[in-house]
Design a protein around this motif. Structure first.
Motif, PDB file in Angstrom:
ATOM      1  N   ALA A  92      44.909  41.797  19.051  1.00 20.94           N
ATOM      2  CA  ALA A  92      44.603  42.989  19.848  1.00 20.94           C
ATOM      3  C   ALA A  92      44.015  42.610  21.200  1.00 20.94           C
ATOM      4  N   ALA A  93      43.136  41.639  21.216  1.00 23.23           N
ATOM      5  CA  ALA A  93      42.549  41.213  22.487  1.00 23.23           C
ATOM      6  C   ALA A  93      43.619  40.661  23.417  1.00 23.23           C
ATOM      7  N   TRP A  94      44.554  39.876  22.872  1.00 25.79           N
ATOM      8  CA  TRP A  94      45.647  39.325  23.685  1.00 25.79           C
ATOM      9  C   TRP A  94      46.484  40.446  24.293  1.00 25.79           C
ATOM     10  N   SER A  95      46.682  41.502  23.533  1.00 29.11           N
ATOM     11  CA  SER A  95      47.511  42.600  24.014  1.00 29.11           C
ATOM     12  C   SER A  95      46.766  43.515  24.980  1.00 29.11           C
ATOM     13  N   ASP A  96      45.532  43.887  24.614  1.00 31.62           N
ATOM     14  CA  ASP A  96      44.843  44.937  25.355  1.00 31.62           C
ATOM     15  C   ASP A  96      43.958  44.412  26.468  1.00 31.62           C
ATOM     16  N   ARG A  97      43.541  43.149  26.379  1.00 27.45           N
ATOM     17  CA  ARG A  97      42.558  42.617  27.334  1.00 27.45           C
ATOM     18  C   ARG A  97      43.020  41.254  27.828  1.00 27.45           C
ATOM     19  N   ARG A  98      44.287  41.160  28.160  1.00 24.24           N
ATOM     20  CA  ARG A  98      44.882  39.873  28.510  1.00 24.24           C
ATOM     21  C   ARG A  98      44.158  39.212  29.673  1.00 24.24           C
ATOM     22  N   ALA A  99      43.812  39.977  30.692  1.00 20.93           N
ATOM     23  CA  ALA A  99      43.164  39.380  31.861  1.00 20.93           C
ATOM     24  C   ALA A  99      41.839  38.732  31.466  1.00 20.93           C
ATOM     25  N   GLU A 100      41.061  39.409  30.600  1.00 23.88           N
ATOM     26  CA  GLU A 100      39.803  38.821  30.145  1.00 23.88           C
ATOM     27  C   GLU A 100      40.038  37.559  29.322  1.00 23.88           C
ATOM     28  N   VAL A 101      41.049  37.611  28.462  1.00 26.20           N
ATOM     29  CA  VAL A 101      41.369  36.449  27.631  1.00 26.20           C
ATOM     30  C   VAL A 101      41.682  35.244  28.509  1.00 26.20           C
ATOM     31  N   LEU A 102      42.528  35.430  29.504  1.00 28.39           N
ATOM     32  CA  LEU A 102      42.933  34.307  30.359  1.00 28.39           C
ATOM     33  C   LEU A 102      41.779  33.827  31.227  1.00 28.39           C
ATOM     34  N   GLU A 103      40.954  34.782  31.694  1.00 25.91           N
ATOM     35  CA  GLU A 103      39.767  34.386  32.468  1.00 25.91           C
ATOM     36  C   GLU A 103      38.830  33.556  31.598  1.00 25.91           C
ATOM     37  N   SER A 104      38.659  33.992  30.356  1.00 24.34           N
ATOM     38  CA  SER A 104      37.802  33.265  29.432  1.00 24.34           C
ATOM     39  C   SER A 104      38.336  31.865  29.177  1.00 24.34           C
ATOM     40  N   ALA A 105      39.640  31.756  28.918  1.00 19.12           N
ATOM     41  CA  ALA A 105      40.246  30.456  28.651  1.00 19.12           C
ATOM     42  C   ALA A 105      40.064  29.513  29.829  1.00 19.12           C
ATOM     43  N   ALA A 106      40.278  30.029  31.036  1.00 18.49           N
ATOM     44  CA  ALA A 106      40.122  29.188  32.223  1.00 18.49           C
ATOM     45  C   ALA A 106      38.683  28.730  32.386  1.00 18.49           C
ATOM     46  N   HIS A 107      37.735  29.635  32.137  1.00 20.09           N
ATOM     47  CA  HIS A 107      36.325  29.286  32.332  1.00 20.09           C
ATOM     48  C   HIS A 107      35.862  28.267  31.292  1.00 20.09           C
TER      49      HIS A 107
END
Length: 728
Positions: A188-203
């Motif tokens: 669900a997070a990957w689908s609904d909050r993708r930008a946050e997920v990718l920002e988190s992964a990068a950080h």
């Protein structure tokens, strides 16, 4: 509540609350992949991509309903094509909790359907790909505060972690969400909050990259100021952490500190420091008398779950037993303690009886689990535990009662279900009686279902076994151990070397695809040098020299400058971070192993540039050696060698006079095992090894030359002369 995403600043975590149960947490329609090829990805028609793997661990998962992929570009391309995240599962064949999670979750068709529909699933054997494991274990530990296996991580399409953990139960338990709840929340997070997920992964990746890039190279002033004090500071630090009641360092769980024990014995011998020897001896005594040591079959389990070395985690690993065989050989060399010799002999007996592979070399591990009886589900430790009535059935009434009391087998038990792990807290008052009982008990145990064996051959672990076999074989005059070392070396040289490069693993004569890591090159080179010493075959020296040169070329950045080693080769597969770990884990740190090998090889080759590199590496490791010696045992051994010179011992013998040469080498191992590097060869072949050039045998007898920086004393003829020369 489970921490999932790093958001923006260092002080704020984005969280996901796991609601409901495994039976139905609502997933938005957008969380479902738009185009999933269910004919190949659902739990009824998976592709079984793991069948052809060389890894027994991966093969064991080939029939799961989960559509596993091996680590590689194809898996990441599939994730990008389907626009789904990656689920990475890392474990190993002898791992008890890996089996538990596999049975509870990966064999469950309902769980597999979620995994197959919402993720690309990658399975990794950490023993085959420790580089991958290292990168993602660092992230798991940073995010959760702990690590372990099975490791579960969720990655974006660049391979960056955005969520991680270890074992997840099938149902919510002890404050942990169920595995299904985690999967649905991540999807669900990957689908609904993708930008946050990718920002988190990068950080997360940026933070871990900065942490890894921290400097560990000391300048010459620091190195000079620390010279001579590092090993003493390490002994002082270990003294402060020593468990004077039970041996070992720290509390439970307790892992066998094989590398640290070797350092302590060798440091104590070199410096006359009774503290070091007594701590190491007390630890060896406690481990060898507890349940972590197999009192019937020899060999050590992976660790003790308690502080008293009583209850083991039952898998038996090659690296532990190779390192501990060396430690007990050191104990015997320094003190002559009979218990040390017995446990060294029994541990090597375990290696040669239970881990030896057809054609040479040693298997990676024995599993922790086995069925209690044929046809039952596997249970941890089932092969090894006993009840008092079973002793009486095997031994008869009188011997059964006597042996049960001797080995602490009680009606209440020390393990699950009233069973007991065997201990030998005191020597028996009748050794022949115990040996008879022991043989009968072992025969009865061998009739039980046995743990599975992971029969892949790992390069560095076999290198550790070779070095232990050579040292112990020379000390105790065991030709059979030296022959086993040579057979293992031949497999490394002929099978694991492919197109001039070392491969990490092989199995049944077939090399795996995974490239050798820094640890593999360094430890294998040391092993080949040990084989030259044991055999007088200069071909082993040539192999050691080749691997050392490759090690510097492939793994060392700027060898004439800062000389920074990484765990993967310069041309290796690019991961999100190039792994580099200076701390010992279960096996030596690649960086420390490189330093130790370079000290040794520089001493016998005369290649001063190798010693310069080693000195830079050791200077950078000095703070860690002094302040965290429990994780720097291999580097501390290298420091002892470097501080001693090391002493260079060349034994030159008439052609074919191997037995007399070995008597001299036995003296070297006993008097200066942690301070000297020795090579041996026939006079006619001496020119092939720089340290031996120009040196001749005595009339009809071998001669030993004790040197420092290629400046040698008069040749010693016979063990007594050599002993005096070494002590001088």
């Amino acid at each position: 509540m489970d921490r999932l995403l790093w958001r923006g600043t260092a002080s704020r975590w984005t969280t996901v609350t796991f609601k409901g149960s495994q039976h139905g947490w609502p997933i938005p329609a957008a969380a479902r992949p738009k185009a999933v090829a269910l004919d190949s990805r659902d739990n009824g028609g998976v592709a079984n991509r793991l069948t052809g793997s060389i890894s027994p661990y991966l093969q064991a998962h080939a029939d799961n309903p989960v559509d596993w992929w091996e680590w590689g570009d194809d898996a990441f391309a599939a994730a990008r094509g389907l626009d789904v995240p990656i689920f990475l599962s890392v474990g190993y064949a002898a791992c008890h909790w890996c089996h538990v999670m596999a049975h509870e979750s990966f064999e469950d068709p309902a769980v597999a359907r979620i995994l197959n529909e919402r993720f690309i699933c990658i399975k990794v054997d950490r023993e085959e790909r420790p580089d991958v494991d290292s990168v993602y274990m660092a992230a798991t530990t940073a995010l959760t505060g702990h690590g372990g296996w099975p490791m579960s991580a969720w990655l974006d399409h660049e391979g960056r972690v955005f969520h991680a953990g270890t074992y997840y139960p099938p149902r919510p338990s002890h404050g942990m969400p169920s595995f299904t709840d985690v999967l649905l929340a991540v999807a669900a997070a990957w689908s609904d909050r993708r930008a946050e997920v990718l920002e988190s992964a990068a950080h997360i990746n940026e933070v871990l990259s900065r942490r890894q890039a921290g400097p560990d190279v000391a300048g010459p002033e620091t190195a000079e100021a620390s010279a001579g004090s590092t090993t003493g500071d390490a002994v002082a630090s270990l003294t402060a952490q020593f468990d004077s009641s039970h041996g070992g360092f720290g509390g439970s769980p307790k892992f066998p500190p094989g590398m640290v024990l070797q350092f302590l014995f060798r440091s104590g011998q070199a410096d006359g420091d009774n503290r070091a020897v007594s701590m190491a001896a007390a630890t060896c005594e406690a481990m060898g008398r507890g349940g972590m040591y197999d009192q019937l079959g020899g060999g050590f389990a992976r660790y003790s779950v308690d502080a008293t070395w009583t209850v083991p985690h039952f898998e038996k690993m090659l690296y532990d037993n190779a390192l501990l065989a060396g430690a007990y050989a050191d104990w015997w060399a320094v003190t002559g303690e009979p218990t040390a010799r017995r446990i060294c002999e029994e541990t090597i007996g375990f290696l040669t009886d239970e881990l030896a592979l057809p054609g040479g070399g040693f298997a990676a591990a024995l599993d922790a689990d086995a069925p209690p009886t044929p046809g039952q589900p596997a249970a941890e430790g089932a092969t090894y535990v006993w009840r008092p009535e079973q002793f009486r059935q095997v031994l008869g009434h009188a011997d059964g009662i006597w042996a049960a009391e001797l080995t602490s087998v009680t009606p209440g038990g020390t393990f699950d279900g009233g069973t007991s792990v065997l201990q030998l807290r005191e020597d028996p008052n009748d050794w022949p009686r115990w040996q008879r009982c022991r043989a009968l008990l072992l025969a009865a145990r061998n009739a039980r279902p046995q743990p599975a064996r992971d029969d892949k051959l790992v390069a560095s672990w076999n290198g550790l076994a070779i070095a232990a076999l050579v040292r112990s074989g020379l000390l105790l005059a065991r030709e059979d151990w030296l022959a086993a070392a040579v057979a293992a070396g031949e497999v490394l040289r002929s099978v694991n070397m492919v197109d001039g490069r070392l491969r990490r693993v092989s199995r049944a004569g077939r090399a795996g695809a995974a490239a050798g890591l820094l640890e593999d090159y360094a430890v294998a080179a040391e092993a080949f040098l040990a084989l030259e010493r044991a055999t007088g075959d200069v071909g082993w020296y040539a192999a050691a020299e080749q691997l050392t040169a490759q090690m510097v070329d492939l793994f060392c950045d700027d060898p004439s400058g800062a000389a920074v080693f990484h765990d993967t080769a310069v041309d290796a597969e690019r991961l999100v971070r190039r792994p580099r770990d200076t701390s010992d884990g279960a096996s030596p740190s690649g960086v420390a192993a490189a330093a130790k090998t370079l000290v040794m090889m520089a001493a016998v080759s005369g290649r001063h540039e190798w010693r310069d590199i080693a000195d830079k590496v050791l200077a950078g490791l000095q703070p860690q050696m002094a302040q965290q010696p429990r994780f720097a045992g291999w580097a501390l051994q290298a420091e002892l060698l470097a501080r001693a010179g090391p002493l260079e011992v060349g034994v030159v013998a008439p052609l074919g006079d191997r037995s007399a040469s070995r008597r001299l080498l036995q003296v070297v191992e006993q008097e200066a095992g942690g301070q000297a590097v020795a090579v041996a060869g026939a006079a006619s072949q001496a020119a092939a090894i720089p340290l031996l050039r120009g040196k001749t045998a005595a009339t009809g007898r071998p001669a030993a030359y004790v040197c420092r920086d290629f400046t040698c004393g008069l040749p010693a003829v016979g063990p007594d002369e050599l002993r005096l020369a070494l002590r001088a």
